[in-house]
Motif scaffolding. Structure first.
Motif, mmCIF file in Angstrom:
data_model
loop_
_atom_site.group_PDB
_atom_site.id
_atom_site.type_symbol
_atom_site.label_atom_id
_atom_site.label_comp_id
_atom_site.label_asym_id
_atom_site.label_seq_id
_atom_site.Cartn_x
_atom_site.Cartn_y
_atom_site.Cartn_z
ATOM 1 N N MET A 9 0.954 -1.013 0.097
ATOM 2 C CA MET A 9 -0.125 0.190 -0.191
ATOM 3 C C MET A 9 1.110 1.362 -0.346
ATOM 4 N N TYR A 10 2.272 1.518 0.467
ATOM 5 C CA TYR A 10 3.702 2.458 0.682
ATOM 6 C C TYR A 10 3.878 2.540 -0.549
ATOM 7 N N SER A 11 4.351 1.334 -1.272
ATOM 8 C CA SER A 11 4.373 1.466 -2.628
ATOM 9 C C SER A 11 3.701 2.501 -3.153
ATOM 10 N N LEU A 12 1.903 1.877 -3.955
ATOM 11 C CA LEU A 12 0.881 2.363 -4.355
ATOM 12 C C LEU A 12 0.610 3.569 -4.392
ATOM 13 N N ALA A 13 0.682 3.907 -2.952
ATOM 14 C CA ALA A 13 0.695 5.843 -2.232
ATOM 15 C C ALA A 13 1.354 6.099 -2.672
ATOM 16 N N VAL A 14 3.233 5.908 -3.495
ATOM 17 C CA VAL A 14 3.880 6.329 -4.189
ATOM 18 C C VAL A 14 3.715 7.059 -5.198
ATOM 19 N N THR A 15 3.348 5.503 -5.702
ATOM 20 C CA THR A 15 2.896 5.622 -7.524
ATOM 21 C C THR A 15 2.053 6.519 -7.636
ATOM 22 N N VAL A 16 0.709 6.673 -7.153
ATOM 23 C CA VAL A 16 -0.320 7.142 -7.546
ATOM 24 C C VAL A 16 0.204 8.733 -7.258
ATOM 25 N N GLU A 17 0.646 9.314 -6.477
ATOM 26 C CA GLU A 17 1.569 10.119 -6.045
ATOM 27 C C GLU A 17 2.249 10.630 -7.122
ATOM 28 N N GLU A 18 3.209 9.709 -7.953
ATOM 29 C CA GLU A 18 4.099 10.174 -8.535
ATOM 30 C C GLU A 18 3.764 10.429 -9.859
ATOM 31 N N ILE A 19 2.179 9.237 -10.342
ATOM 32 C CA ILE A 19 1.253 10.200 -11.515
ATOM 33 C C ILE A 19 0.430 11.394 -11.398
ATOM 34 N N ALA A 20 0.336 12.047 -10.313
ATOM 35 C CA ALA A 20 -0.370 12.953 -10.012
ATOM 36 C C ALA A 20 0.978 13.779 -10.768
ATOM 37 N N PRO A 52 4.985 20.671 -10.789
ATOM 38 C CA PRO A 52 6.391 21.073 -10.055
ATOM 39 C C PRO A 52 6.308 20.241 -9.288
ATOM 40 N N THR A 53 7.682 19.862 -8.154
ATOM 41 C CA THR A 53 6.932 19.472 -6.943
ATOM 42 C C THR A 53 6.654 20.501 -5.975
ATOM 43 N N SER A 54 6.719 21.463 -6.059
ATOM 44 C CA SER A 54 6.611 22.380 -4.636
ATOM 45 C C SER A 54 5.002 22.788 -5.114
ATOM 46 N N GLU A 55 4.033 22.106 -6.369
ATOM 47 C CA GLU A 55 2.454 22.314 -6.754
ATOM 48 C C GLU A 55 1.902 21.468 -5.975
ATOM 49 N N LYS A 56 1.415 21.624 -5.312
ATOM 50 C CA LYS A 56 0.019 20.842 -3.691
ATOM 51 C C LYS A 56 -0.301 20.004 -5.339
ATOM 52 N N LEU A 57 -1.413 18.730 -4.127
ATOM 53 C CA LEU A 57 -1.943 17.922 -5.070
ATOM 54 C C LEU A 57 -2.980 18.303 -4.281
ATOM 55 N N GLU A 58 -4.924 18.153 -5.392
ATOM 56 C CA GLU A 58 -5.592 18.541 -4.390
ATOM 57 C C GLU A 58 -5.792 18.308 -3.348
#
Length: 112
Positions: free
Chosen positions: A17-28, A33-39
């Motif tokens: 689940m940790y890996s999935l969350a990291v992957t979703v964040e990378e896709i999102a 830019p990395t400074s831009e926040k996700l929704e």
């Protein structure tokens, strides 16, 4: 890699689940830019999946349900297919009984 795995503990479903969350964040964040926040809702889901405590991470089913609830999975699919969705909420008032936004989204998806 999940924090507990780095510490030498055996690999487990919470580590997945940790890996999935990291992957979703990378896709999102793709192309942003990395400074831009996700929704905010997506950020909360990802943060919970990346919790350092394996017991606080959601199950795969709960994680995917939350992703569906915020509409992220549909938006990713639409981005890949180039599909444009109509607004799920009616643009004009109607005589129908009031429904929640989620019910409107489900109704619109059923009509597609």
């Amino acid at each position: 890699m999940a924090p507990e795995t780095r510490k030498g503990k055996p690999y487990s479903l919470p580590a997945d689940m940790y890996s999935l969350a990291v992957t979703v964040e990378e896709i999102a964040r793709a192309g942003k830019p990395t400074s831009e926040k996700l929704e905010p809702l997506l950020q909360r889901i990802v943060r919970r999946g990346r919790s350092s405590d394996p017991l606080r991470r959601p199950t795969a089913k709960a994680f995917l349900q939350k992703m569906q609830d915020v509409g992220w999975l549909d938006r990713q699919r639409d981005r890949q297919t180039g599909r444009k969705r109509a607004s799920p909420l009616p643009r004009t008032p109607c005589a129908c009984p009031a429904r929640t936004a989620q019910q409107e989204i489900w109704a619109a998806a059923a009509l597609d």
